[in-house]
Design a protein around this motif. Structure first.
Motif, PDB file in Angstrom:
ATOM      1  N   GLY A  68       0.744  -1.151   0.081  1.00  0.00           N
ATOM      2  CA  GLY A  68       0.064   0.045   0.108  1.00  0.00           C
ATOM      3  C   GLY A  68       1.021   1.150  -0.140  1.00  0.00           C
ATOM      4  N   PRO A  69       0.470   2.486  -0.258  1.00  0.00           N
ATOM      5  CA  PRO A  69       1.324   3.588  -0.171  1.00  0.00           C
ATOM      6  C   PRO A  69       1.849   3.823   1.066  1.00  0.00           C
ATOM      7  CG  PRO A  69      -1.083   4.002  -0.750  1.00  0.00           C
ATOM      8  CD  PRO A  69      -0.801   2.586  -0.574  1.00  0.00           C
ATOM      9  N   GLN A  70       1.017   3.536   2.142  1.00  0.00           N
ATOM     10  CA  GLN A  70       1.501   3.721   3.469  1.00  0.00           C
ATOM     11  C   GLN A  70       1.774   2.612   4.248  1.00  0.00           C
ATOM     12  OE1 GLN A  70      -1.913   6.525   4.088  1.00  0.00           O
ATOM     13  NE2 GLN A  70      -0.554   8.304   3.837  1.00  0.00           N
ATOM     14  N   THR A  71       2.676   1.783   3.611  1.00  0.00           N
ATOM     15  CA  THR A  71       2.880   0.334   4.305  1.00  0.00           C
ATOM     16  C   THR A  71       3.867   0.777   5.456  1.00  0.00           C
ATOM     17  OG1 THR A  71       2.635  -0.597   2.269  1.00  0.00           O
ATOM     18  CG2 THR A  71       4.011  -1.959   3.755  1.00  0.00           C
ATOM     19  N   ASP A  72       3.724   0.075   6.680  1.00  0.00           N
ATOM     20  CA  ASP A  72       4.414   0.200   7.813  1.00  0.00           C
ATOM     21  C   ASP A  72       5.618  -0.616   7.651  1.00  0.00           C
ATOM     22  OD1 ASP A  72       4.648   0.975  10.751  1.00  0.00           O
ATOM     23  OD2 ASP A  72       4.456  -1.306  11.097  1.00  0.00           O
ATOM     24  N   ASP A  73       6.730  -0.059   8.261  1.00  0.00           N
ATOM     25  CA  ASP A  73       8.007  -0.760   8.233  1.00  0.00           C
ATOM     26  C   ASP A  73       7.958  -2.119   8.838  1.00  0.00           C
ATOM     27  OD1 ASP A  73       9.288   1.615   7.736  1.00  0.00           O
ATOM     28  OD2 ASP A  73      10.036   2.351   9.726  1.00  0.00           O
ATOM     29  N   HIS A  74       7.530  -2.620   9.596  1.00  0.00           N
ATOM     30  CA  HIS A  74       7.668  -3.890   9.879  1.00  0.00           C
ATOM     31  C   HIS A  74       6.783  -4.893   8.559  1.00  0.00           C
ATOM     32  CE1 HIS A  74       5.584  -7.568  11.452  1.00  0.00           C
ATOM     33  NE2 HIS A  74       6.668  -7.903  12.078  1.00  0.00           N
ATOM     34  N   ASP A  75       5.819  -4.251   8.168  1.00  0.00           N
ATOM     35  CA  ASP A  75       4.898  -4.889   7.037  1.00  0.00           C
ATOM     36  C   ASP A  75       6.151  -5.171   5.954  1.00  0.00           C
ATOM     37  OD1 ASP A  75       2.781  -5.586   8.439  1.00  0.00           O
ATOM     38  OD2 ASP A  75       1.779  -3.760   7.665  1.00  0.00           O
ATOM     39  N   TYR A  76       6.618  -3.938   5.641  1.00  0.00           N
ATOM     40  CA  TYR A  76       7.778  -3.817   4.505  1.00  0.00           C
ATOM     41  C   TYR A  76       8.728  -4.695   4.706  1.00  0.00           C
ATOM     42  CZ  TYR A  76      11.438  -2.024   1.860  1.00  0.00           C
ATOM     43  OH  TYR A  76      12.529  -1.609   1.126  1.00  0.00           O
ATOM     44  N   GLY A 101      -8.913   4.325  -3.731  1.00  0.00           N
ATOM     45  CA  GLY A 101      -9.673   5.459  -3.468  1.00  0.00           C
ATOM     46  C   GLY A 101      -8.827   6.722  -3.903  1.00  0.00           C
ATOM     47  N   ARG A 102      -8.975   7.435  -2.702  1.00  0.00           N
ATOM     48  CA  ARG A 102      -8.142   8.929  -2.749  1.00  0.00           C
ATOM     49  C   ARG A 102      -6.556   8.488  -2.573  1.00  0.00           C
ATOM     50  NH1 ARG A 102     -12.461  12.929  -0.231  1.00  0.00           N
ATOM     51  NH2 ARG A 102     -14.089  12.925  -1.769  1.00  0.00           N
ATOM     52  N   SER A 103      -6.203   7.485  -2.237  1.00  0.00           N
ATOM     53  CA  SER A 103      -4.613   7.397  -1.744  1.00  0.00           C
ATOM     54  C   SER A 103      -4.027   7.599  -3.007  1.00  0.00           C
ATOM     55  CB  SER A 103      -4.613   6.033  -1.353  1.00  0.00           C
ATOM     56  OG  SER A 103      -4.647   5.029  -2.268  1.00  0.00           O
ATOM     57  N   ILE A 104      -4.322   7.748  -4.347  1.00  0.00           N
ATOM     58  CA  ILE A 104      -3.631   7.904  -5.556  1.00  0.00           C
ATOM     59  C   ILE A 104      -2.917   9.390  -5.353  1.00  0.00           C
ATOM     60  CG2 ILE A 104      -5.715   9.228  -6.828  1.00  0.00           C
ATOM     61  CD1 ILE A 104      -3.467   6.715  -8.246  1.00  0.00           C
ATOM     62  N   VAL A 105      -3.162  10.268  -4.728  1.00  0.00           N
ATOM     63  CA  VAL A 105      -2.509  11.398  -4.077  1.00  0.00           C
ATOM     64  C   VAL A 105      -1.059  11.088  -3.704  1.00  0.00           C
ATOM     65  CG1 VAL A 105      -4.433  12.955  -3.898  1.00  0.00           C
ATOM     66  CG2 VAL A 105      -3.585  11.929  -2.022  1.00  0.00           C
ATOM     67  N   TYR A 106      -0.895   9.778  -3.007  1.00  0.00           N
ATOM     68  CA  TYR A 106       0.482   9.635  -2.637  1.00  0.00           C
ATOM     69  C   TYR A 106       1.254   8.785  -3.709  1.00  0.00           C
ATOM     70  CZ  TYR A 106      -2.015  10.753   1.697  1.00  0.00           C
ATOM     71  OH  TYR A 106      -2.636  11.468   2.637  1.00  0.00           O
ATOM     72  N   LYS A 107       1.164   9.010  -4.861  1.00  0.00           N
ATOM     73  CA  LYS A 107       1.831   8.410  -5.921  1.00  0.00           C
ATOM     74  C   LYS A 107       3.437   8.549  -5.478  1.00  0.00           C
ATOM     75  CE  LYS A 107      -0.109  10.828  -9.168  1.00  0.00           C
ATOM     76  NZ  LYS A 107      -0.550  11.713 -10.069  1.00  0.00           N
ATOM     77  N   GLN A 109       5.017   8.543  -2.644  1.00  0.00           N
ATOM     78  CA  GLN A 109       5.503   7.547  -1.569  1.00  0.00           C
ATOM     79  C   GLN A 109       5.552   6.361  -2.103  1.00  0.00           C
ATOM     80  OE1 GLN A 109       2.468   8.083   1.584  1.00  0.00           O
ATOM     81  NE2 GLN A 109       3.337   9.920   2.404  1.00  0.00           N
ATOM     82  N   GLY A 110       4.460   5.890  -2.959  1.00  0.00           N
ATOM     83  CA  GLY A 110       4.555   4.612  -3.787  1.00  0.00           C
ATOM     84  C   GLY A 110       5.694   4.297  -4.239  1.00  0.00           C
ATOM     85  N   GLU A 111       6.037   5.375  -5.100  1.00  0.00           N
ATOM     86  CA  GLU A 111       7.440   5.475  -6.063  1.00  0.00           C
ATOM     87  C   GLU A 111       8.604   5.044  -4.981  1.00  0.00           C
ATOM     88  OE1 GLU A 111       9.600   7.136  -9.772  1.00  0.00           O
ATOM     89  OE2 GLU A 111       7.682   8.516  -8.923  1.00  0.00           O
ATOM     90  N   ILE A 112       8.625   5.875  -4.047  1.00  0.00           N
ATOM     91  CA  ILE A 112       9.863   6.033  -3.010  1.00  0.00           C
ATOM     92  C   ILE A 112       9.950   4.516  -2.276  1.00  0.00           C
ATOM     93  CG2 ILE A 112      10.734   6.701  -0.868  1.00  0.00           C
ATOM     94  CD1 ILE A 112       9.639   9.471  -1.677  1.00  0.00           C
ATOM     95  N   LEU A 113       8.942   3.805  -1.969  1.00  0.00           N
ATOM     96  CA  LEU A 113       8.801   2.610  -1.693  1.00  0.00           C
ATOM     97  C   LEU A 113       9.433   1.702  -2.472  1.00  0.00           C
ATOM     98  CD1 LEU A 113       7.551   1.247   1.040  1.00  0.00           C
ATOM     99  CD2 LEU A 113       5.599   0.750  -0.533  1.00  0.00           C
TER     100      LEU A 113
END
Length: 149
Positions: A68-76, A101-107, A109-113
């Motif tokens: 997910g765009p805001q995946t936690d460190d442990h999950d990562y 949904g609206r999490s597309i605004v965190y593109k 963050q997803g790329e950084i991940l």
């Protein structure tokens, strides 16, 4: 068997005499090249060769890991451990971030991940395709590095 140049009639007679088949090998040659062989045996051996070649061919396995765009460190870290195992086993890795949904605004963050994952898996695999946004997914492919013998 004798190797030589025969007329079509002589070649047919010779193949009937031996109880074998007259098979045209190269029809465009002048004169056409034919061979007297057991055609069923020839087909059997050809299928056998193809089967061996198919068995030797490497099969590419693609394993997927979803973030997910805001995946936690442990999950990562947990998913990264799985990615390492997949790459060690020789499978390609498809890592993607799914935006709901609206999490597309965190593109970003997803790329950084995904780039962070690529950097941490650098010694096990190389990036085949950089992160690319396709609809609601940002996808990246990592291929395992071949082991030098």
């Amino acid at each position: 068997m004798e190797i030589g140049v025969y007329s079509l009639r002589d070649a047919l007679a010779k193949s009937d005499e031996l109880g074998l088949d007259l098979v045209e090998i190269s029809p465009k040659a002048v004169p056409p090249v034919c061979k007297i062989i057991d055609y069923k045996k020839f087909l059997y051996e050809q299928k056998k060769r193809e089967k061996v070649m198919k068995a030797k061919a490497t099969k590419v396995i693609v394993k997927e890991i979803r973030f997910g765009p805001q995946t936690d460190d442990h999950d990562y870290a947990f998913k990264k451990k799985h990615a390492e195992k997949f790459l060690r086993d020789g499978a390609k890795l498809k890592a993607y971030v799914f935006f709901k949904g609206r999490s597309i605004v965190y593109k970003d963050q997803g790329e950084i991940l995904l780039l962070r994952l690529a950097q941490e898996l650098e010694e096990l695999g190389k990036v085949e395709q950089m992160p690319k946004l396709e609809g609601k997914r940002m996808t990246m492919f990592i291929a395992p590095k071949t082991k030098s013998k």
